[in-house]
Write an enzyme that holds these catalytic residues in place. Structure first.
Site, short mmCIF file in Angstrom:
data_model
loop_
_atom_site.label_atom_id
_atom_site.label_comp_id
_atom_site.label_asym_id
_atom_site.label_seq_id
_atom_site.Cartn_x
_atom_site.Cartn_y
_atom_site.Cartn_z
N CYS A 48 0.79 -1.23 0.00
CA CYS A 48 0.00 0.00 0.00
C CYS A 48 0.82 1.28 0.00
O CYS A 48 0.25 2.37 -0.05
CB CYS A 48 -0.95 -0.01 1.19
N HIS A 69 -1.49 8.27 6.75
CA HIS A 69 -1.88 7.01 6.11
C HIS A 69 -3.29 6.65 6.55
O HIS A 69 -4.14 6.34 5.72
CB HIS A 69 -0.89 5.91 6.47
N HIS A 125 -9.62 2.98 1.12
CA HIS A 125 -8.20 2.64 1.03
C HIS A 125 -7.91 2.10 -0.36
O HIS A 125 -8.26 0.97 -0.70
CB HIS A 125 -7.85 1.61 2.09
#
Length: 393
Positions: A152, A285, A322
């Site tokens: 990610c 994040h 996400h």
């Protein structure tokens, strides 16, 4: 020291195709609850996923590009085209252009579908991680094409490596970013980990219970300020520095001490020639999982001290979900917009802030005292990345 600038942006998220759609969606706080994925093979407790409507998908690429007609590749190619158009980048035999694209699972859903629905006998095999080479072919880029899979934080690494290549004189222009789309296996894995929240993604909320995966892509054009000036390109922002670390604490869980995350942030500040006092905003994040948000908060408090409670954060994932390997590129694109406009859009309101996450998430539009921000991106395996973005010329 080479001044690396951002001259082009491209984006795709559940808010729509294009940077304008991202900007409007953030400004208007276009929140929408995630919906169950239309996949009969996804027999999981939390089948939620953010996906663009099919009618919004860009058209397929030319067959000559050798690109499988998968959603991630379509979005990545379109985002790259958006970015190069906004950068006014045209083919030039004297300009070395490189492409770096990060992704966690890319278009593996194509193979997953073949497994359940049968292999199309008339289709030739192509690798699912092929967007970088296809984008390079589309742009006529001959400076190299690389696919990254730092999970990610992949597109964050793509941007950092691209900036390093420019500073080292290895290339003139870099198209860097990331892409992600739905994967049945990935959704099952996150369910198995207990990392998805059936009530939606709620970063830094006391009752958060996980993330919500999402489709998206983002690309940026990087080049030296000198090169951009020479060709008359618009300078949207500067990429002042980057810092990375890998704690390797666990395959999926972050190191709860936040030591290596803090190290990445400090390294980014050092690379930018900046101090914690120079940061005007943060794009964390912030995945909405219990451990990530708590650990990131600890790390940010380590770096920024008591001032953390006064630095406004913008929680992008609370709005768009996400987007995996695309998340860092989309966060940097958002940071560029914030630097240009001089304010942060309202956050999706946090119902009950977590006292263990002492961060400032304004629910109203917030003027910025300056135009320098930090973007954080973390990933499974402890792949930590921080980037510093500042206003342009």
């Amino acid at each position: 020291m080479v001044d690396v600038v951002i001259t082009g942006l491209g984006a795709a998220s559940r808010l729509g195709i294009g940077v304008d759609a991202l900007s409007r969606g953030m400004a208007e706080v276009r929140y929408a609850p995630p919906e169950p994925i239309a996949d009969p093979g996804a027999r999981v407790p939390v089948p939620l996923f953010y996906r663009l409507p099919d009618e919004q998908l860009p058209p397929g690429p030319d067959e000559a590009l050798g690109l499988p007609v998968g959603r991630a590749n379509l979005l990545a190619l379109d985002s790259a085209r958006q970015a190069t158009r906004s950068a006014r980048l045209v083919p030039d035999p004297d300009t070395r252009v490189s492409v770096l694209i990060g992704s966690s699972v890319a278009d593996v859903h194509v193979v997953e579908r073949w497994r359940t629905d049968g292999y199309p006998q008339r289709s030739r095999w192509v690798p699912v991680f092929s967007a970088a080479s296809a984008i390079a072919a589309d742009l006529g880029a001959d400076g190299g094409a690389v696919s990254l899979s730092n999970a990610c934080s992949g597109s964050g690494y793509a941007l950092a490596i691209g900036a390093d290549m420019i500073a080292a004189g290895e290339t003139d222009v870099v198209v860097a970013g990331g892409m992600e789309t739905y994967s049945r296996v990935a959704l099952a894995c996150f369910n198995r980990l207990g990392a998805l929240d059936p009530n939606g993604i709620r970063p830094f909320d006391r009752h958060r219970a996980g993330s919500i995966l999402a489709e998206g892509a983002g690309c940026l054009v990087l080049e030296s300020a000198e090169h951009a000036h020479r060709r008359g390109a618009p300078v949207l922002a500067r990429l002042l520095g980057s810092g990375w670390s890998c704690d390797g604490h666990h395959a999926t869980a972050p190191d709860p001490t936040g030591t290596q995350i803090a190290r990445a942030m400090r390294a980014a500040l050092d690379d930018a020639g900046a101090t914690p006092d120079d940061i005007d905003f943060l794009v964390p994040h912030g995945t909405g999982t219990e451990r990530n948000d708590a650990t990131e908060s600890v790390a940010m408090a380590t770096v920024f001290g008591d001032r953390l409670a006064k630095i406004p954060l913008y929680s992008l994932k609370a709005l768009i979900g996400h987007t995996g390997g695309a998340s860092a590129a989309l966060a940097v694109a958002a940071a560029v917009l914030f630097c240009q406009q001089g304010w942060l859009p309202p956050n999706v309101p946090v119902a009950e802030p977590d006292p263990d996450c002492p961060v400032l998430l304004p629910a109203d539009r917030t003027p910025l005292p300056g135009r320098t921000g930090m973007v954080n991106a973390y990933a499974f395996g402890g792949n930590n990345m921080s980037l510093i973005v500042a206003g342009g010329e």
